[in-house]
Design a protein around this motif. Structure first.
Motif, PDB file in Angstrom:
ATOM      1  N   ASP A  70      10.521 -23.326 -23.446  1.00 57.92           N
ATOM      2  CA  ASP A  70       8.483 -24.128 -23.390  1.00 57.92           C
ATOM      3  C   ASP A  70       8.113 -23.834 -22.323  1.00 57.92           C
ATOM      4  N   LEU A  71       7.844 -23.396 -21.979  1.00 60.36           N
ATOM      5  CA  LEU A  71       7.074 -23.278 -20.679  1.00 60.36           C
ATOM      6  C   LEU A  71       5.844 -23.507 -21.037  1.00 60.36           C
ATOM      7  N   ASP A  72       4.525 -23.269 -22.202  1.00 61.98           N
ATOM      8  CA  ASP A  72       3.666 -22.852 -22.434  1.00 61.98           C
ATOM      9  C   ASP A  72       3.009 -24.209 -22.226  1.00 61.98           C
ATOM     10  N   ALA A  73       4.554 -25.710 -23.286  1.00 64.97           N
ATOM     11  CA  ALA A  73       3.756 -27.320 -23.059  1.00 64.97           C
ATOM     12  C   ALA A  73       4.885 -27.442 -21.405  1.00 64.97           C
ATOM     13  N   LEU A  74       5.241 -27.202 -20.556  1.00 66.67           N
ATOM     14  CA  LEU A  74       5.597 -26.923 -19.537  1.00 66.67           C
ATOM     15  C   LEU A  74       4.139 -27.385 -19.232  1.00 66.67           C
ATOM     16  N   ARG A  75       3.572 -25.884 -18.462  1.00 65.37           N
ATOM     17  CA  ARG A  75       2.285 -25.424 -18.730  1.00 65.37           C
ATOM     18  C   ARG A  75       1.491 -26.684 -18.394  1.00 65.37           C
ATOM     19  N   ASP A  76       1.071 -27.047 -19.823  1.00 66.12           N
ATOM     20  CA  ASP A  76      -0.148 -28.251 -19.837  1.00 66.12           C
ATOM     21  C   ASP A  76       0.606 -29.317 -19.398  1.00 66.12           C
ATOM     22  N   GLY A  77       1.808 -29.814 -18.582  1.00 71.20           N
ATOM     23  CA  GLY A  77       2.282 -30.850 -17.799  1.00 71.20           C
ATOM     24  C   GLY A  77       3.101 -31.764 -19.109  1.00 71.20           C
ATOM     25  N   VAL A  78       3.371 -31.243 -19.998  1.00 75.29           N
ATOM     26  CA  VAL A  78       5.075 -32.030 -21.018  1.00 75.29           C
ATOM     27  C   VAL A  78       6.178 -31.068 -20.860  1.00 75.29           C
ATOM     28  N   LEU A  79       6.875 -32.407 -20.938  1.00 72.61           N
ATOM     29  CA  LEU A  79       7.815 -32.009 -21.504  1.00 72.61           C
ATOM     30  C   LEU A  79       9.015 -32.749 -22.693  1.00 72.61           C
TER      31      LEU A  79
ATOM     32  N   ARG B 137       2.881 -29.993  -9.654  1.00 73.65           N
ATOM     33  CA  ARG B 137       1.816 -30.511 -11.393  1.00 73.65           C
ATOM     34  C   ARG B 137       2.483 -31.429 -11.358  1.00 73.65           C
ATOM     35  N   PRO B 138       1.992 -32.500 -12.400  1.00 78.07           N
ATOM     36  CA  PRO B 138       1.994 -33.818 -13.267  1.00 78.07           C
ATOM     37  C   PRO B 138       2.576 -32.616 -14.606  1.00 78.07           C
ATOM     38  N   VAL B 139       3.802 -34.167 -14.676  1.00 76.67           N
ATOM     39  CA  VAL B 139       4.255 -33.500 -15.766  1.00 76.67           C
ATOM     40  C   VAL B 139       5.108 -34.348 -16.219  1.00 76.67           C
ATOM     41  N   ARG B 140       5.059 -35.276 -17.725  1.00 77.75           N
ATOM     42  CA  ARG B 140       6.005 -36.198 -18.443  1.00 77.75           C
ATOM     43  C   ARG B 140       6.332 -36.180 -19.045  1.00 77.75           C
ATOM     44  N   ALA B 141       7.402 -36.446 -19.398  1.00 76.78           N
ATOM     45  CA  ALA B 141       8.851 -36.283 -21.170  1.00 76.78           C
ATOM     46  C   ALA B 141       8.253 -37.215 -21.923  1.00 76.78           C
ATOM     47  N   GLU B 142       8.192 -36.356 -22.238  1.00 83.73           N
ATOM     48  CA  GLU B 142       7.937 -36.345 -24.459  1.00 83.73           C
ATOM     49  C   GLU B 142       8.447 -36.971 -25.636  1.00 83.73           C
TER      50      GLU B 142
ATOM     51  N   ALA C  72      12.396 -22.628  -7.515  1.00 80.65           N
ATOM     52  CA  ALA C  72      13.283 -20.721  -7.665  1.00 80.65           C
ATOM     53  C   ALA C  72      12.701 -19.767  -9.160  1.00 80.65           C
ATOM     54  N   HIS C  73      12.609 -20.657  -9.625  1.00 76.34           N
ATOM     55  CA  HIS C  73      12.934 -19.999 -11.463  1.00 76.34           C
ATOM     56  C   HIS C  73      11.152 -20.948 -11.841  1.00 76.34           C
ATOM     57  N   LEU C  74      11.171 -21.762 -12.228  1.00 73.30           N
ATOM     58  CA  LEU C  74       9.660 -21.788 -13.096  1.00 73.30           C
ATOM     59  C   LEU C  74       9.091 -22.048 -12.202  1.00 73.30           C
ATOM     60  N   ARG C  75       8.699 -22.374 -11.430  1.00 69.99           N
ATOM     61  CA  ARG C  75       7.350 -22.232 -10.413  1.00 69.99           C
ATOM     62  C   ARG C  75       6.545 -21.185  -9.791  1.00 69.99           C
ATOM     63  N   PRO C  76       7.034 -20.041 -10.322  1.00 72.97           N
ATOM     64  CA  PRO C  76       6.421 -18.572  -9.857  1.00 72.97           C
ATOM     65  C   PRO C  76       6.618 -18.729 -11.222  1.00 72.97           C
ATOM     66  N   LEU C  77       6.744 -18.587 -12.170  1.00 74.99           N
ATOM     67  CA  LEU C  77       6.216 -18.642 -14.048  1.00 74.99           C
ATOM     68  C   LEU C  77       5.511 -19.547 -14.183  1.00 74.99           C
ATOM     69  N   LEU C  78       4.874 -20.734 -13.547  1.00 70.79           N
ATOM     70  CA  LEU C  78       3.589 -21.839 -14.104  1.00 70.79           C
ATOM     71  C   LEU C  78       2.894 -21.581 -13.302  1.00 70.79           C
TER      72      LEU C  78
ATOM     73  N   PHE D 200      21.706 -26.041 -19.520  1.00 70.36           N
ATOM     74  CA  PHE D 200      21.753 -25.593 -18.719  1.00 70.36           C
ATOM     75  C   PHE D 200      19.849 -25.378 -17.981  1.00 70.36           C
ATOM     76  N   PHE D 201      19.980 -25.705 -16.712  1.00 67.15           N
ATOM     77  CA  PHE D 201      18.904 -25.511 -16.327  1.00 67.15           C
ATOM     78  C   PHE D 201      17.327 -24.895 -16.674  1.00 67.15           C
ATOM     79  N   SER D 202      17.877 -22.713 -16.873  1.00 69.46           N
ATOM     80  CA  SER D 202      17.507 -22.648 -17.793  1.00 69.46           C
ATOM     81  C   SER D 202      17.229 -22.478 -19.051  1.00 69.46           C
ATOM     82  N   ASN D 203      17.783 -24.171 -20.084  1.00 72.18           N
ATOM     83  CA  ASN D 203      17.058 -24.303 -20.804  1.00 72.18           C
ATOM     84  C   ASN D 203      15.115 -24.673 -20.844  1.00 72.18           C
ATOM     85  N   LEU D 204      15.026 -25.467 -19.821  1.00 73.22           N
ATOM     86  CA  LEU D 204      13.482 -25.636 -19.429  1.00 73.22           C
ATOM     87  C   LEU D 204      12.759 -24.330 -19.433  1.00 73.22           C
ATOM     88  N   LEU D 205      13.200 -23.039 -19.855  1.00 78.24           N
ATOM     89  CA  LEU D 205      12.135 -21.610 -19.833  1.00 78.24           C
ATOM     90  C   LEU D 205      11.960 -21.227 -21.233  1.00 78.24           C
TER      91      LEU D 205
END
Length: 288
Positions: free
Chosen positions: A152-161, A220-225, A282-288, A145-150
């Motif tokens: 770990d929002l704290d990590a995404l705010r730090d630019g980490v997936l 904003r930069p996001v890197r996969a880890e 639509a769904h992630l950007r407003p939260l970050l 699900f795309f929504s699984n990205l929701l």
């Protein structure tokens, strides 16, 4: 025709509810607390109190139903696989006893393995229980699900997936709304037989590619880890999960590695249109 749906406030169920009502249906919604339903929907549905973990309640709530959407909710129990299997037994009993003509079950890619895919094994047990009823059943084996990205929002705010999956292994990613569209269509139109179909989303993506998509969509930069399996276990244990709960989560990653290929291939029947860039904007950007 009476159509019943579970989890009408969930990522998939909420969209199924909207689609059915807009198509002119008057669905029966099964909820632990019908009072929690958005008041805007109340004149358009029949809201019935039903705990999906109460076999008698499920049986009573589905009497007179012709088509059913069953989504197994996550139960915060010591053994999630056993919990899903138990709920699968409840719905199978109701399907058989009430003569429900068609059941759409939200399963997962990986359930076809039957064993060795963590929490997904519980969905496999539900598939088996429903198949054993002899009724018409469709298992929707959905991708990630795309929504699984929701989650770990704290990590995404730090630019980490963060993920325990290989960063370069493609897998199907799908918008829950697209799963709902497939489910609603199957609920509204009669069919017969027992089958499974995948819902693969628009394309297979690696986590590295997803990080690039998020970088563009979020501005904003996001890197996969990649996390090791043991690091994932440690992080889950740190928030109080037990061993079976931890292995149910870890197993969903470890069980679908090493050349796993979904039983249902990508085709015009399993590919859906909504893209990750549009969803993220639509769904992630407003939260970050």
């Amino acid at each position: 025709m009476t159509i019943a749906i579970t989890t009408p406030r969930g990522h998939v169920g909420s969209h199924v509810l909207q689609r059915l009502v807009q198509a002119g249906a008057f669905p029966r919604v099964l909820m632990r607390d019908p009072g929690a339903l958005d008041p805007a929907w109340r004149e358009h549905v029949e809201a019935v109190a039903c705990d999906q973990d109460d076999a008698d309640a499920v049986l009573a709530a589905t009497r007179g139903v012709e088509a059913l959407l069953w989504v197994s909710p996550t139960l915060h129990e010591a053994d999630p696989v056993a919990a899903h299997a138990r709920l699968g037994g409840h719905v199978a009993r109701a399907v058989a006893a009430n003569g429900i003509a068609r059941t759409v079950f939200l399963s997962s890619v990986g359930a076809e393995k039957r064993h060795g895919a963590g929490e997904i094994d519980g969905l496999a047990r539900t598939e088996e229980a429903l198949d054993a009823t002899g009724a018409s059943v469709l298992h929707l084996r959905a991708g990630y699900f795309f929504s699984n990205l929701l989650m770990d929002l704290d990590a995404l705010r730090d630019g980490v997936l963060r993920t325990a999956n290989p960063l370069d292994a493609p897998m199907p990613w799908v918008d829950p709304r697209d799963i709902a569209e497939v489910a609603a269509g199957r609920l509204l139109h009669p069919w017969q037989g027992r089958r499974a179909t995948a819902v693969h989303g628009p394309e297979d993506l690696t986590f590295a590619q997803v990080a690039d998509v998020l970088t563009s969509a979020l501005g904003r930069p996001v890197r996969a880890e990649r996390m090791s399996d043991d690091d994932l276990r440690a992080s889950l244990g740190a928030v109080g999960l037990g061993e079976a709960q931890i292995e149910a989560i870890v197993g969903m990653s470890t069980g679908l590695r090493d050349g796993f290929v979904p039983e249902q291939p990508r085709s015009v029947l399993t590919t859906t249109p909504s893209t990750l860039p549009g969803w993220a904007h639509a769904h992630l950007r407003p939260l970050l």
